[in-house]
Design a protein around this motif. Sequence first.
Motif, mmCIF file in Angstrom:
data_model
loop_
_atom_site.group_PDB
_atom_site.id
_atom_site.type_symbol
_atom_site.label_atom_id
_atom_site.label_comp_id
_atom_site.label_asym_id
_atom_site.label_seq_id
_atom_site.Cartn_x
_atom_site.Cartn_y
_atom_site.Cartn_z
ATOM 1 N N GLU A 102 -32.773 -4.345 5.908
ATOM 2 C CA GLU A 102 -31.535 -5.122 5.823
ATOM 3 C C GLU A 102 -30.515 -4.527 4.847
ATOM 4 O O GLU A 102 -29.383 -4.981 4.803
ATOM 5 N N LYS A 103 -30.916 -3.534 4.086
ATOM 6 C CA LYS A 103 -30.119 -3.081 2.955
ATOM 7 C C LYS A 103 -28.960 -2.110 3.227
ATOM 8 O O LYS A 103 -27.981 -2.130 2.476
ATOM 9 N N PRO A 104 -29.012 -1.229 4.224
ATOM 10 C CA PRO A 104 -27.960 -0.201 4.318
ATOM 11 C C PRO A 104 -26.526 -0.721 4.279
ATOM 12 O O PRO A 104 -25.691 -0.181 3.554
ATOM 13 N N GLU A 105 -26.217 -1.745 5.022
ATOM 14 C CA GLU A 105 -24.851 -2.273 5.043
ATOM 15 C C GLU A 105 -24.443 -2.801 3.667
ATOM 16 O O GLU A 105 -23.305 -2.605 3.214
ATOM 17 N N ILE A 106 -25.379 -3.448 2.963
ATOM 18 C CA ILE A 106 -25.086 -3.999 1.639
ATOM 19 C C ILE A 106 -24.936 -2.866 0.627
ATOM 20 O O ILE A 106 -24.038 -2.887 -0.224
ATOM 21 N N LEU A 107 -25.807 -1.857 0.714
ATOM 22 C CA LEU A 107 -25.683 -0.704 -0.182
ATOM 23 C C LEU A 107 -24.333 -0.013 0.006
ATOM 24 O O LEU A 107 -23.673 0.361 -0.969
ATOM 25 N N ARG A 108 -23.910 0.152 1.244
ATOM 26 C CA ARG A 108 -22.620 0.791 1.531
ATOM 27 C C ARG A 108 -21.470 -0.025 0.903
ATOM 28 O O ARG A 108 -20.589 0.521 0.236
ATOM 29 N N ALA A 109 -21.504 -1.333 1.086
ATOM 30 C CA ALA A 109 -20.455 -2.195 0.525
ATOM 31 C C ALA A 109 -20.485 -2.172 -1.004
ATOM 32 O O ALA A 109 -19.434 -2.140 -1.661
ATOM 33 N N TYR A 110 -21.678 -2.164 -1.578
ATOM 34 C CA TYR A 110 -21.818 -2.126 -3.034
ATOM 35 C C TYR A 110 -21.269 -0.814 -3.592
ATOM 36 O O TYR A 110 -20.526 -0.805 -4.576
ATOM 37 N N LEU A 111 -21.621 0.288 -2.951
ATOM 38 C CA LEU A 111 -21.117 1.587 -3.399
ATOM 39 C C LEU A 111 -19.597 1.686 -3.234
ATOM 40 O O LEU A 111 -18.914 2.283 -4.067
ATOM 41 N N SER A 130 -24.450 8.597 5.677
ATOM 42 C CA SER A 130 -24.979 8.075 6.943
ATOM 43 C C SER A 130 -25.935 6.905 6.689
ATOM 44 O O SER A 130 -26.463 6.734 5.591
ATOM 45 N N ASP A 131 -26.162 6.128 7.749
ATOM 46 C CA ASP A 131 -27.141 5.041 7.652
ATOM 47 C C ASP A 131 -28.515 5.589 7.303
ATOM 48 O O ASP A 131 -29.272 4.950 6.565
ATOM 49 N N ASP A 132 -28.868 6.761 7.820
ATOM 50 C CA ASP A 132 -30.167 7.368 7.501
ATOM 51 C C ASP A 132 -30.293 7.629 6.006
ATOM 52 O O ASP A 132 -31.350 7.396 5.413
ATOM 53 N N GLU A 133 -29.228 8.134 5.386
ATOM 54 C CA GLU A 133 -29.250 8.383 3.940
ATOM 55 C C GLU A 133 -29.371 7.076 3.162
ATOM 56 O O GLU A 133 -30.101 6.996 2.172
ATOM 57 N N LEU A 134 -28.683 6.053 3.601
ATOM 58 C CA LEU A 134 -28.786 4.745 2.945
ATOM 59 C C LEU A 134 -30.186 4.168 3.098
ATOM 60 O O LEU A 134 -30.736 3.598 2.154
ATOM 61 N N ARG A 135 -30.790 4.347 4.275
ATOM 62 C CA ARG A 135 -32.170 3.880 4.486
ATOM 63 C C ARG A 135 -33.144 4.640 3.587
ATOM 64 O O ARG A 135 -34.106 4.082 3.092
ATOM 65 N N ARG A 136 -32.864 5.926 3.370
ATOM 66 C CA ARG A 136 -33.738 6.755 2.532
ATOM 67 C C ARG A 136 -33.834 6.222 1.102
ATOM 68 O O ARG A 136 -34.891 6.259 0.490
ATOM 69 N N ILE A 137 -32.747 5.688 0.577
ATOM 70 C CA ILE A 137 -32.753 5.207 -0.812
ATOM 71 C C ILE A 137 -32.977 3.699 -0.935
ATOM 72 O O ILE A 137 -33.087 3.171 -2.038
ATOM 73 N N PRO A 142 -33.610 -2.686 -5.305
ATOM 74 C CA PRO A 142 -33.791 -4.081 -4.885
ATOM 75 C C PRO A 142 -32.452 -4.792 -4.720
ATOM 76 O O PRO A 142 -31.505 -4.543 -5.477
ATOM 77 N N ILE A 143 -32.387 -5.633 -3.708
ATOM 78 C CA ILE A 143 -31.190 -6.440 -3.451
ATOM 79 C C ILE A 143 -31.640 -7.878 -3.214
ATOM 80 O O ILE A 143 -32.591 -8.130 -2.466
ATOM 81 N N PHE A 144 -30.928 -8.807 -3.834
ATOM 82 C CA PHE A 144 -31.192 -10.231 -3.657
ATOM 83 C C PHE A 144 -29.968 -10.900 -3.052
ATOM 84 O O PHE A 144 -28.844 -10.701 -3.522
ATOM 85 N N ARG A 145 -30.193 -11.675 -1.993
ATOM 86 C CA ARG A 145 -29.136 -12.526 -1.439
ATOM 87 C C ARG A 145 -29.150 -13.781 -2.308
ATOM 88 O O ARG A 145 -30.212 -14.371 -2.518
#
Length: 151
Positions: A102-111, A130-137, A142-145
Amino acid sequence: MASDHYQRPGWFTRHVFNPGVAASTRAGVSIWGSRILQVRGRTSGQLRETPVNPLTHEGERYLVAPRGVTEWVRNLRVAQEGTLRVGRRREPFRAAEMIDGEKPEILRAYLRRWKMEVGAFFDGVSDTSSDDELRRIASDHPIFRITEPGG
């Protein structure tokens, strides 16, 4: 779930930057939306505080741990609730940790929002990666909703 990845802050961050941001936020001056996170210690039960950068994305709110599995992350995993504070304003919340998928979109927005302050902690990955790079990290951050209590 997140790995035990953790990037320890340096002397300047621990002794100058974070205390400065925390003092400003406690006084009611939020730097780019910063807040003081208050969460109960998982073993002591005492209230612990640390400055954080909450993210609002598509109507939802999140806490992202750019440095990885910090003490506040460990405490929030146990407590599953806390308070965000700026000045005298206190906002209690419930927290649910997100799974890596669930994290890639949130990581992208956070960055996109916080890259000037935290970009160095993301192993060369940026909001344009890329989404693959975001998935890699993803497992390293950790991300909390966060939602209103009872929400």
